[in-house]
Design an enzyme around this catalytic site. Structure first.
Site, PDB file in Angstrom:
ATOM      1  CE  LYS A  11      -0.602  -6.681  -6.397  1.00  0.00           C
ATOM      2  NZ  LYS A  11      -1.726  -5.973  -6.336  1.00  0.00           N
ATOM      3  N   GLY A 103      -4.610  -1.844  -9.794  1.00  0.00           N
ATOM      4  CA  GLY A 103      -4.453  -2.725  -8.635  1.00  0.00           C
ATOM      5  C   GLY A 103      -3.841  -4.061  -9.021  1.00  0.00           C
ATOM      6  CB  ALA A 105       1.620  -5.228  -9.201  1.00  0.00           C
ATOM      7  CG  ASP A 141       2.439  -4.440  -4.809  1.00  0.00           C
ATOM      8  OD1 ASP A 141       2.368  -5.019  -3.711  1.00  0.00           O
ATOM      9  OD2 ASP A 141       1.486  -3.836  -5.332  1.00  0.00           O
TER      10      ASP A 141
END
Ligand code: C5P
Length: 316
Positions: A11, A103, A105, A141
């Site tokens: 993501k 960063g 996920a 997340d």
């Protein structure tokens, strides 16, 4: 022997605003999350034992109880002991393509794939909401990664509202291989530097939530206004990560210089930029590579996707 192979998408954060610090150490956020088709492959295989084994081709990914995919099996075994007893332990093989500590996920989406895969393999019949609850026990997340697509996320990241799918965007991602940023460090540093009190008043929190649903980026997405989406890309965590990591700042400036503004995803250090065509994405990759010729720098081209976890094959 039961087995499932799944794809688990990364993501990016199109928008990340830190609303307030919370007494539990987390932060209430306002985010727009987007799945991209850069994905890991997760193979699950039930074994005759009662053990959980993780195998991964990436040296920095832990292959034991510290791995979020391992923890996902442990949570399922705890909530569904009969299924665990019936089907036995699980071997998890992670074919890593999503950069680690980036960063994007990567760990969260692997855990989401395990929850989705075991739900099918153990024939539990859990719906998305139930899987997202289990995911929230593993990380902020993970609930998003169960469903994916384009979502507005509030709270810790676990309150999710689907947004209309955004069409036709390509993504150029850039990350220095040897660089990673601790998410906990980024949030704690932001808290110390920029947040001075808890917003504990419930009506203030309600007001902030209402603002989320009528925010500019949400309207831009609803109207499919690509130009506005470009202009509204935002990430509060850049305020602490960019000064501490000059290489990330330099990448961001390089994208800017090329007329294609890039921002950091999550707590970084990946920087991404959006383009309208694959050819334009390719040009950006070549231009960045030419400007920063560093063997440590990696670039990828990806595309927005409307789902996160997909079953590739199974044997039930
Ligand atoms: O939930 P997760 O384990 O992914 O979060 C990693 C770290 O990021 C947390 O320990 C916390 O320090 C920080 N975080 C936060 N607020 C959020 C999400 C994460 O402070 N909403």
């Amino acid at each position: 022997m039961h087995s499932y192979s799944l794809l688990a998408s990364a993501k990016i954060n199109l928008y990340l605003e830190i609303i307030r610090d919370r007494p539990d150490g987390y932060h209430d956020l306002l985010m727009v999350l987007q799945s991209i088709d850069l994905a890991d492959q997760i193979d699950l295989r039930s074994t005759e034992t009662n053990t959980i084994q993780v195998y991964c081709n990436h040296p920095e990914v832990p292959q034991d109880h510290r791995n979020l995919a391992y923890k996902a099996v442990a949570v399922m075994a705890e909530y569904f002991p009969h299924a665990f007893a019936k089907y036995g332990g699980v071997d998890i093989t992670i074919h890593k393509r999503i950069p680690v500590g980036a960063g994007l996920a990567g760990g969260s989406t692997n855990a989401a794939a395990v929850l989705v895969g075991l739900n099918l393999m153990w024939e539990l019949g859990l719906n998305h909401k139930q899987l997202q609850y289990l995911g929230s026990l593993l990380g902020s997340d993970v609930p998003f990664c169960i469903v994916g697509g384009t979502m507005l996320a509030t709270g810790r990241g676990e309150y999710l509202t689907p947004l209309p799918a955004i069409d036709n965007f390509y993504v150029v991602l850039a990350k220095y291989r040897s660089l990673s940023v601790s998410t906990a460090w980024a949030y704690q540093t932001y808290r110390h530097q920029y947040l001075h009190s808890n917003v504990s008043n419930a009506s203030v929190a309600r007001h902030l939530n209402q603002r989320a649903y009528s925010g500019q980026i949400v309207s831009a997405i609803a109207r499919q206004n690509q130009m506005q989406i470009y202009q509204l890309l935002h990430n509060d965590l850049e305020r602490v990560v960019l000064p501490a990591y000059p290489q990330v700042q330099q990448l961001r400036e390089e994208f800017q210089r090329l007329g294609c503004p890039g921002i950091m995803s999550g707590s970084g250090p990946t920087v991404f930029a959006l383009t309208k065509s694959q050819a334009q994405a390719q040009q950006i990759v070549e231009a960045v590579n030419a400007a920063i010729s560093d063997p440590d720098l990696e670039l990828w081209i990806s595309q927005f996707t409307n789902s996160s976890i997909r079953v590739l094959s199974f044997d039930n």
